[in-house]
Design an enzyme around this catalytic site. Structure first.
Site, short mmCIF file in Angstrom:
data_model
loop_
_atom_site.label_atom_id
_atom_site.label_comp_id
_atom_site.label_asym_id
_atom_site.label_seq_id
_atom_site.Cartn_x
_atom_site.Cartn_y
_atom_site.Cartn_z
N ARG A 76 55.80 -57.68 0.08
CA ARG A 76 57.43 -58.50 0.14
C ARG A 76 57.69 -59.00 1.47
O ARG A 76 58.41 -59.65 1.11
CB ARG A 76 57.92 -57.62 -0.61
N ASP B 39 68.48 -51.66 7.26
CA ASP B 39 66.81 -51.74 6.98
C ASP B 39 65.80 -51.51 8.39
O ASP B 39 65.29 -51.60 7.86
CB ASP B 39 67.04 -53.48 7.19
N ARG C 125 73.48 -51.38 -6.24
CA ARG C 125 73.26 -53.08 -5.77
C ARG C 125 74.02 -53.64 -7.22
O ARG C 125 73.60 -54.82 -7.19
CB ARG C 125 72.07 -53.84 -5.59
N CYS D 207 67.45 -49.97 -8.31
CA CYS D 207 66.96 -50.34 -7.68
C CYS D 207 66.88 -49.27 -6.76
O CYS D 207 67.74 -48.98 -7.01
CB CYS D 207 66.87 -52.03 -6.95
N LYS E 255 62.19 -62.90 6.72
CA LYS E 255 62.12 -62.98 5.43
C LYS E 255 63.77 -63.27 4.33
O LYS E 255 63.96 -64.17 4.04
CB LYS E 255 61.65 -61.29 4.77
N ASN E 256 64.95 -62.37 4.93
CA ASN E 256 65.78 -62.38 4.87
C ASN E 256 66.61 -63.92 5.01
O ASN E 256 67.96 -63.43 4.83
CB ASN E 256 66.98 -61.09 5.11
N1 EPU Z 1 77.50 -53.95 -3.02
C1 EPU Z 1 78.79 -54.07 -3.94
N2 EPU Z 1 79.13 -55.63 -4.86
C2 EPU Z 1 78.38 -55.81 -4.83
C3 EPU Z 1 77.46 -56.67 -3.46
C4 EPU Z 1 77.34 -55.50 -2.73
O1 EPU Z 1 79.40 -53.07 -4.16
O2 EPU Z 1 78.40 -57.90 -5.14
C5 EPU Z 1 77.64 -53.36 -1.78
C6 EPU Z 1 75.83 -52.58 -1.73
O3 EPU Z 1 75.72 -51.43 -3.33
C7 EPU Z 1 76.15 -52.06 -0.94
C8 EPU Z 1 76.10 -52.36 -0.06
O4 EPU Z 1 77.67 -53.46 -0.49
O5 EPU Z 1 76.00 -50.45 -1.28
C9 EPU Z 1 75.80 -53.34 1.07
O6 EPU Z 1 75.31 -54.71 0.13
P1 EPU Z 1 74.46 -56.13 0.51
O7 EPU Z 1 74.93 -57.36 -0.91
O8 EPU Z 1 75.21 -56.11 1.75
O9 EPU Z 1 72.83 -56.09 0.04
P2 EPU Z 1 71.82 -56.98 -0.66
O10 EPU Z 1 72.94 -58.52 -0.29
O11 EPU Z 1 71.59 -56.90 -1.56
C10 EPU Z 1 70.56 -57.77 1.89
C11 EPU Z 1 69.13 -57.75 2.33
C12 EPU Z 1 69.02 -56.41 2.28
C13 EPU Z 1 69.63 -55.20 3.11
C14 EPU Z 1 71.02 -55.67 2.50
C15 EPU Z 1 72.16 -54.79 3.72
C16 EPU Z 1 68.67 -60.17 1.60
C17 EPU Z 1 67.78 -60.20 0.49
N3 EPU Z 1 68.69 -58.59 1.31
O12 EPU Z 1 70.94 -57.25 0.53
O13 EPU Z 1 67.76 -56.16 2.96
O14 EPU Z 1 69.26 -54.03 3.02
O15 EPU Z 1 71.31 -56.86 2.92
O16 EPU Z 1 71.93 -55.30 5.27
O17 EPU Z 1 69.04 -59.96 2.27
C18 EPU Z 1 65.22 -55.93 2.81
O18 EPU Z 1 65.09 -56.38 3.40
O19 EPU Z 1 64.51 -54.11 2.95
C19 EPU Z 1 66.40 -55.21 2.26
C20 EPU Z 1 67.00 -54.49 0.97
#
Ligand code: EPU
Length: 417
Positions: free
Chosen positions: A397, A305, A122, A117, A22-23
């Site tokens: 999802r 995850d 996030r 969320c 998915k990701n």
């Molecule tokens: N963060 C910030 N600022 C930003 C972006 C992120 O402070 O601009 C913080 C977040 O709040 C968090 C940390 O950085 O504390 C890491 O977040 P990240 O941005 O890496 O998460 P994401 O990209 O929104 C993806 C996956 C998630 C997975 C996370 C961590 C996708 C679509 N989603 O989310 O997947 O948990 O990386 O590995 O790739 C899931 O599949 O169930 C899922 C939630």
């Protein structure tokens, strides 16, 4: 709203085929926005999030269809409306991944702010900081990110936190920017590498994906390509954890073991016998697992995850497991539901202390997010008697054909309308 009913208390035993990630599929679908030529994707899982992303892209004017062989063909010849509305973004945060590609290709984008969320705040500040450094002017008005740039310029960006979608968004934007972009403190997740592979097949010039410094030399345009989405390492880990928790055995095919090191290490530590091949992995657990302690962190460390699924494993393990969540501030909601099944869990800040009990008992529980739902399914498979899980749209999802795959492994599971 449909529910899942599980009659637990029996070990999983059998084989299953793992789906595309998915990701990885979601960002790669967004890469189609970068080119006027078609992008053909293999191994795209049938998931609610993939359907939502298709809807978002087609609303913008892209063509999206499934060929008879299952390939997804995305045609970005025309982008009529570079807008991601709140109604879609609120159901799927990954919608933010359209921002970088739209800005790079169309020079403008309007994307709803995702908001908080269930698992944490996030924010997307790192996405916006990077695009601003590349010359975009960005404002946030009435809940929408408005971004403009005649042509993005390559630059050096040091990210304050390791962010997966942040890295992906900036890498896609940089692929069409003028000059060289250097992304430092980049996410090293395999899904970032898979996206880079697809972009390179489209003609992008990217080096270093998979390390924490990614160098992108922008090109004026990208072409079409064919790419096969990597196997889902979290789905793989979920079935392995389920087999380990139930004292069962599984053989999973269509997997990439090189992306599973941290998970496999913990499963071995729990007492499981794990064997691996080029595209398969098998696990056998004799009797009760041993408790494992873990700390989530960016790849290649233990994935957030997979945290909830290992908490489910620890609930019935021999001993006490200490689980520390460092990525998301509110990702223990499954603990309360697991307690309804008889688990002994104490939460202290971002740490959960899980004392293994001899057995769980089936009960009615509620899913709160995707991986929390997976942990409840594992606990339901272990628990004696009937467990009914409400709000399983979360599972739809991110897990393709969950009931069918689990039934193939001998689970007694069905969906109640
Ligand atoms: N963060 C910030 N600022 C930003 C972006 C992120 O402070 O601009 C913080 C977040 O709040 C968090 C940390 O950085 O504390 C890491 O977040 P990240 O941005 O890496 O998460 P994401 O990209 O929104 C993806 C996956 C998630 C997975 C996370 C961590 C996708 C679509 N989603 O989310 O997947 O948990 O990386 O590995 O790739 C899931 O599949 O169930 C899922 C939630």
């Amino acid at each position: 709203m449909s529910k899942l009913r599980i009659n637990g208390g029996r070990p999983l035993d059998g084989a299953a085929q793992i789906s595309g990630a998915k990701n990885s599929a979601l960002p790669i679908m967004c890469a189609a926005l970068l080119s006027a030529r078609p992008l053909t994707l293999g191994n795209v899982p049938h998931l609610m999030d993939v359907a939502t992303m298709s809807k978002l892209l087609t609303q913008m004017g892209l063509g999206a269809e499934r060929a008879a062989n299952g390939d997804m063909i995305l045609d970005g010849a025309r982008i009529v409306d570079p807008v991601a509305p709140y109604e879609l973004v609120r159901t799927m945060r990954a919608s933010i991944l359209v921002l970088g590609p739209l800005l790079a290709r169309c020079g403008r984008a309007k994307v709803s702010l995702p908001g908080g969320c269930a698992i944490g705040q996030r924010p997307v500040d790192q996405h916006l900081k990077g695009l601003t450094a590349m010359g975009a002017s960005i404002s946030v008005e009435h809940g929408y990110i408005h971004a403009h740039a005649d042509r993005l310029r390559g630059t050096r960006i040091v990210m304050d936190v390791v962010t997966v979608t942040g890295t992906e968004n900036l890498m896609m934007a940089a692929a069409l920017a003028q000059g060289k972009t250097i992304l430092e403190n980049a996410a090293r997740e395999p899904e970032v590498t898979d996206l880079a592979r697809c972009l390179i097949a489209m003609g992008a010039r990217i080096e270093g994906a998979g390390s924490d410094v990614i160098r992108i030399e922008g090109v004026p345009e990208l072409g079409g390509a064919r790419h096969s989405v990597m196997p889902d390492r979290i789905e793989t880990g979920t079935y392995l954890a389920a087999a380990a928790a139930t004292g069962g055995r599984v053989r999973l095919t269509g997997v990439d073991c090189d992306t599973l090191d941290a998970t496999l290490d913990k499963l071995r530590e729990s007492g499981a016998r794990v064997e691996r091949g080029s595209d398969w992995v098998s696990l056998e657990m004799n009797g009760r697992p041993r408790a494992v302690s873990l700390r989530t962190a960016p790849y290649p460390a233990f994935a957030t995850d997979m945290q909830a699924q290992f908490m489910a494993l620890d609930t019935v393990a021999d001993g006490t497991g200490i689980i520390t969540e460092t990525i998301f501030e509110n990702r223990f909601m499954h603990a309360l539901e697991l307690q309804r099944l008889g688990a002994d869990i104490t939460i202290q800040g971002n740490t959960a202390i899980v004392k293994g009990v001899e057995r769980l008992q089936g009960a009615a529980v509620m899913a709160t997010d995707l991986r929390a739902s997976a942990s409840l399914v594992i606990a339901g498979l272990v628990a004696e008697g009937q467990t009914v899980i409400d709000r399983i749209y979360h599972l739809d999802r991110g897990y393709e054909s969950l009931e069918r795959k689990l039934a193939g492994l001998g689970a007694k599971i069905d969906r109640l309308p």
